[in-house]
Design a protein around this motif. Structure first.
Motif, PDB file in Angstrom:
ATOM      1  N   GLY B  49       2.646  -6.866   7.489  1.00  0.00           N
ATOM      2  CA  GLY B  49       1.395  -7.591   6.680  1.00  0.00           C
ATOM      3  C   GLY B  49       1.572  -9.079   7.063  1.00  0.00           C
ATOM      4  O   GLY B  49       0.698  -9.616   6.587  1.00  0.00           O
ATOM      5  N   THR B  52      -1.767 -10.580   8.389  1.00  0.00           N
ATOM      6  CA  THR B  52      -3.307 -10.143   7.544  1.00  0.00           C
ATOM      7  C   THR B  52      -4.192 -11.557   7.703  1.00  0.00           C
ATOM      8  O   THR B  52      -3.491 -12.505   7.409  1.00  0.00           O
ATOM      9  CB  THR B  52      -2.693  -9.852   6.146  1.00  0.00           C
ATOM     10  OG1 THR B  52      -2.015  -8.685   6.263  1.00  0.00           O
ATOM     11  CG2 THR B  52      -4.062  -9.725   5.360  1.00  0.00           C
ATOM     12  N   MET B  55     -11.303 -10.768   7.539  1.00  0.00           N
ATOM     13  CA  MET B  55     -12.480 -10.269   8.548  1.00  0.00           C
ATOM     14  C   MET B  55     -13.762  -9.898   7.745  1.00  0.00           C
ATOM     15  O   MET B  55     -13.663  -8.994   7.051  1.00  0.00           O
ATOM     16  CB  MET B  55     -12.289  -9.147   9.661  1.00  0.00           C
ATOM     17  CG  MET B  55     -12.993  -8.801  10.704  1.00  0.00           C
ATOM     18  SD  MET B  55     -12.253  -7.691  11.856  1.00  0.00           S
ATOM     19  CE  MET B  55     -13.676  -7.358  12.898  1.00  0.00           C
ATOM     20  N   GLU B  58     -12.799  -9.185   4.230  1.00  0.00           N
ATOM     21  CA  GLU B  58     -11.792  -8.145   3.554  1.00  0.00           C
ATOM     22  C   GLU B  58     -10.499  -8.573   4.541  1.00  0.00           C
ATOM     23  O   GLU B  58     -10.501  -8.724   5.696  1.00  0.00           O
ATOM     24  CB  GLU B  58     -12.302  -6.956   4.048  1.00  0.00           C
ATOM     25  CG  GLU B  58     -13.428  -6.364   3.284  1.00  0.00           C
ATOM     26  CD  GLU B  58     -13.505  -6.438   1.913  1.00  0.00           C
ATOM     27  OE1 GLU B  58     -12.323  -6.194   1.378  1.00  0.00           O
ATOM     28  OE2 GLU B  58     -14.374  -6.321   1.053  1.00  0.00           O
ATOM     29  N   ALA B  59      -9.275  -8.179   3.802  1.00  0.00           N
ATOM     30  CA  ALA B  59      -7.994  -8.210   4.367  1.00  0.00           C
ATOM     31  C   ALA B  59      -7.811  -7.361   5.406  1.00  0.00           C
ATOM     32  O   ALA B  59      -7.907  -5.898   5.106  1.00  0.00           O
ATOM     33  CB  ALA B  59      -6.807  -8.278   3.289  1.00  0.00           C
ATOM     34  N   VAL B  60      -7.316  -7.741   6.655  1.00  0.00           N
ATOM     35  CA  VAL B  60      -7.046  -6.666   7.775  1.00  0.00           C
ATOM     36  C   VAL B  60      -5.887  -7.287   8.418  1.00  0.00           C
ATOM     37  O   VAL B  60      -5.388  -8.414   8.347  1.00  0.00           O
ATOM     38  CB  VAL B  60      -8.365  -6.532   8.717  1.00  0.00           C
ATOM     39  CG1 VAL B  60      -9.474  -5.716   7.957  1.00  0.00           C
ATOM     40  CG2 VAL B  60      -8.550  -7.738   9.194  1.00  0.00           C
ATOM     41  N   ARG B  61      -5.251  -6.101   9.201  1.00  0.00           N
ATOM     42  CA  ARG B  61      -4.113  -6.531  10.000  1.00  0.00           C
ATOM     43  C   ARG B  61      -4.475  -7.027  11.417  1.00  0.00           C
ATOM     44  O   ARG B  61      -5.186  -6.076  12.131  1.00  0.00           O
ATOM     45  CB  ARG B  61      -3.024  -5.355  10.104  1.00  0.00           C
ATOM     46  CG  ARG B  61      -2.659  -4.914   8.656  1.00  0.00           C
ATOM     47  CD  ARG B  61      -1.418  -4.144   9.004  1.00  0.00           C
ATOM     48  NE  ARG B  61      -0.907  -3.484   8.010  1.00  0.00           N
ATOM     49  CZ  ARG B  61      -0.381  -3.915   6.734  1.00  0.00           C
ATOM     50  NH1 ARG B  61      -0.480  -5.269   6.383  1.00  0.00           N
ATOM     51  NH2 ARG B  61       0.179  -3.127   5.965  1.00  0.00           N
ATOM     52  N   THR B 113      -3.668 -11.743   1.920  1.00  0.00           N
ATOM     53  CA  THR B 113      -3.956 -10.253   1.070  1.00  0.00           C
ATOM     54  C   THR B 113      -4.515 -10.734  -0.242  1.00  0.00           C
ATOM     55  O   THR B 113      -5.084 -10.002  -0.784  1.00  0.00           O
ATOM     56  CB  THR B 113      -2.548  -9.699   1.116  1.00  0.00           C
ATOM     57  OG1 THR B 113      -1.948  -9.319   2.528  1.00  0.00           O
ATOM     58  CG2 THR B 113      -2.787  -8.139   0.103  1.00  0.00           C
ATOM     59  N   GLY B 135       1.454  -3.790   0.894  1.00  0.00           N
ATOM     60  CA  GLY B 135       1.436  -3.824   2.441  1.00  0.00           C
ATOM     61  C   GLY B 135       2.006  -5.025   2.929  1.00  0.00           C
ATOM     62  O   GLY B 135       1.757  -5.176   4.091  1.00  0.00           O
TER      63      GLY B 135
END
Lengths: 300, 163
Positions: B49, B52, B55, B58-61, B113, B135
């Motif tokens: 995580g 993070t 995008m 929204e939280a994305v890896r 996050t 995460g």
């Protein structure tokens, strides 16, 4: 750079995507959410020569209600489905299972169709769709066909998809009268792959007897495993504590041949399946009787 | 098309155009092409995580997305949180005050996050906070103070807290 080089395509429509797929065959991989494929590529466990990115195919991302049930476009993000009131109302088992799919950041990107087409034996959505008798609409340049979940999952990461086919839509039948459901999974840490899990869809007739039971298990075989002998012990019976215990015993000892690996021994997995069955079925049958229950949250 | 692909992306409100190899990960793009090294790279397979980012909110890896896939999207990294060079975001202030970080390696990932987490759930329970950060791995601070930091931030960021 971590992944090996690949040829990159970014189609805008399903037609373009399947045309590219037909052109490149097994050399190509479809990139949906990428939350399983990209880690595998970062490790170079997967080195596809051609990547067909579906993230610009907007026509594959939707959730629609219809006469025969709920239609979910394959590129619908898991997070969108998790937040969808339509999914909660029309496919409550999917709604209950989605929080178990990895972590929130993974679900923002991961897709419903990607998870199903990847067919990891430890993943939740294959088991859920198998329990719900979902149907999958597959597209290729040759046309479209519809395949049942029973036919779709064919073994370890194996599906009925041909080299030129794409999973376009998931169709989930609406809950019938007297239908109940439940999902639970046990993992060492929240969001890890489950050591075992159970998606159950049941139905009670007017006399309170079990008229349908589909119990799909995860992480105990090559793919999602339908516990058929457990279901047989329930059919036609009142789902008493004793009947549920018998079903749990059948699921753990007759229906599965679980693997032993670094995460859990086969014996431990059988034990988990027994416990999960005894935990999930009473809730599923309570719901079938109309009792409104909150989802089972994460099992520590 | 293993050859470079044109990419146009907005990061923390600024537009960037680059030509990149399709296999370049978004995390590496941010760090090496844009010099935004606040996004940390830990496991590079979606477990820790640390990378993070946001995008489209929204939280994305970012280690599990190719840079080319960010084309046309709006990104926010930890550098974009505070209002100015001398300012901190209330969430950052709460982390500092509650000792929610020690070495700080995992912190950008936790912060990014938590931004959408607190947006969607401004008054989370401790259990929800723990699920929200499930995460993200922290190997030195421990999670107690991170949970306290989130609680503190939630109290201060709650809509009724601002007159």
């Amino acid at each position: 750079m971590k992944p090996a080089p690949f040829e990159y395509h970014r189609p805008g429509t399903t037609d373009e995507a399947v045309t590219l797929l037909a052109e490149h065959g097994w050399e190509a991989k479809l990139l949906a959410g990428g939350q399983s494929l990209i880690p595998a590529m970062n490790f170079r466990l997967a080195q596809p020569g051609v990547l067909i990115d579906l993230n610009n195919v907007e026509e594959l991302a939707y959730i629609r209600d219809g006469d025969v049930g709920l239609h979910i476009g394959a590129m619908t993000r898991q997070r969108s489905a998790e937040r969808s009131e339509l999914v909660a109302a029309r496919a409550p088992l999917v709604h209950e299972a989605l929080p178990f799919v990895a972590h929130p950041q993974i679900r923002s990107r991961g897709t419903i169709g990607g998870s199903i087409a990847h067919a990891d034996p430890a993943s939740e959505l294959p088991a859920v769709t198998l329990a719900l008798e979902a149907r999958f609409r597959l597209r290729s340049p040759r046309g479209a066909r519809s395949v049942s979940a029973d036919e779709f999952f064919t073994g370890l990461f194996g599906t009925a998809l041909e080299s030129d086919e794409l999973l376009a839509e998931i169709e989930i039948p609406p809950p019938a009268d007297g239908a109940g459901w439940g999902f639970a999974e046990i993992s060492r840490r929240h969001g890890d792959y489950g050591l075992a899990g159970l998606a159950a869809a049941v139905q009670l007739d007017g006399d309170g007897k079990c008229s349908k039971a589909r119990l799909a298990l995860l992480s105990v075989g090559d793919g999602p495993v339908l516990a058929t002998s457990a279901a047989e012990t329930l059919l036609g019976a009142e789902p008493s504590e004793e009947a549920i215990r018998a079903a749990a015993n059948a699921a753990a000892h007759r229906d599965i041949d679980p693997p032993s690996d670094i995460h859990a021994s086969a014996a431990y997995r059988r034990r988990l399946v027994e416990v999960l069955t005894r935990r999930v079925l009473p809730r599923a049958f309570d719901r079938a009787r109309g009792v409104d229950l909150k989802p089972i949250t994460h099992e520590a | 098309m293993t050859s470079p692909v044109e990419l146009s992306v907005r990061v923390n409100g600024a537009s960037h155009q680059r030509s990149v190899e399709p296999r370049l990960l978004l995390s590496d793009f941010l760090r090496h092409e844009l010099n935004l090294t606040g996004t940390h790279v830990g496991c590079e397979h979606g477990v820790c995580g640390a990378c993070t980012i946001l995008m489209d909110g929204e939280a994305v890896r970012s280690c599990l997305i190719f840079a080319v896939q960010a084309d046309g999207h709006e990104l926010t990294t930890v550098e974009g949180l505070a209002a100015g060079d001398d300012a901190l975001h209330p969430l950052q202030t709460a982390f500092r005050e509650a000792h929610g970080l020690q070495c700080g390696f995992c912190t950008p990932g936790f912060l990014m996050t938590l931004i959408p987490f607190l947006r969607d759930n401004p008054t989370p329970s401790d259990r929800e906070i723990r699920e929200g950060i499930s995460g993200n791995l922290c190997r030195c601070t421990g999670y107690q103070n991170i949970v306290q930091a989130v609680r503190l931030a939630a109290e201060r960021m709650a809509p009724e807290a601002t007159p």
